[in-house]
Design a protein around this motif. Structure first.
Motif, short mmCIF file in Angstrom:
data_model
loop_
_atom_site.label_atom_id
_atom_site.label_comp_id
_atom_site.label_asym_id
_atom_site.label_seq_id
_atom_site.Cartn_x
_atom_site.Cartn_y
_atom_site.Cartn_z
N MET A 158 -22.71 -27.01 -19.32
CA MET A 158 -23.35 -25.81 -19.84
C MET A 158 -23.42 -24.75 -18.76
O MET A 158 -23.52 -25.07 -17.57
N TYR A 186 -28.17 -23.51 -20.17
CA TYR A 186 -29.09 -24.57 -19.73
C TYR A 186 -30.51 -24.02 -19.59
O TYR A 186 -31.47 -24.66 -20.01
N VAL A 218 -32.28 -21.71 -12.89
CA VAL A 218 -31.28 -22.79 -12.93
C VAL A 218 -30.34 -22.67 -11.73
O VAL A 218 -30.02 -23.66 -11.08
N VAL A 272 -23.60 -26.46 -15.21
CA VAL A 272 -24.54 -27.57 -15.10
C VAL A 272 -23.88 -28.78 -15.74
O VAL A 272 -23.35 -28.69 -16.85
N ASN A 292 -24.43 -31.37 -17.71
CA ASN A 292 -25.45 -31.83 -18.64
C ASN A 292 -25.36 -33.33 -18.89
O ASN A 292 -26.37 -33.99 -19.11
N GLU A 334 -27.15 -34.98 -15.97
CA GLU A 334 -28.59 -34.73 -16.09
C GLU A 334 -29.20 -35.59 -17.18
O GLU A 334 -30.29 -36.15 -17.01
#
Length: 76
Positions: free
Chosen positions: A16, A21, A32, A52, A54, A57
């Motif tokens: 993302m 995000y 971010v 990011v 994702n 995460e």
């Protein structure tokens, strides 16, 4: 004794933008970006752009939640 943790996870968007995000979490893209610069979140460079990660995460969050349940005695 070590205990194996199994996590079943589906992530719709593996990468993302900082803006996407941030919107998902209710914070600014600058926040971010700061997290990324401080290595608080996983990022992936694709070409000249940084996203990011994702998937990483989500896996980390799911594993931490599972570990918390195991620690609290709520899971086998």
């Amino acid at each position: 004794m070590e205990q194996a943790i199994t996590v079943n996870l589906t992530v719709q968007r593996p990468y993302m933008t900082f803006d996407e995000y941030g919107k998902a979490l209710g914070v600014s893209a600058d926040t971010v970006r700061g997290w990324a610069q401080n290595n608080y979140i996983h990022v992936k460079k694709i070409g000249k752009r940084v996203f990011v990660n994702n998937m990483a995460e989500s896996i980390e969050a799911a594993a931490a939640a599972q570990a918390a349940r195991v620690f609290a005695g709520g899971a086998e």
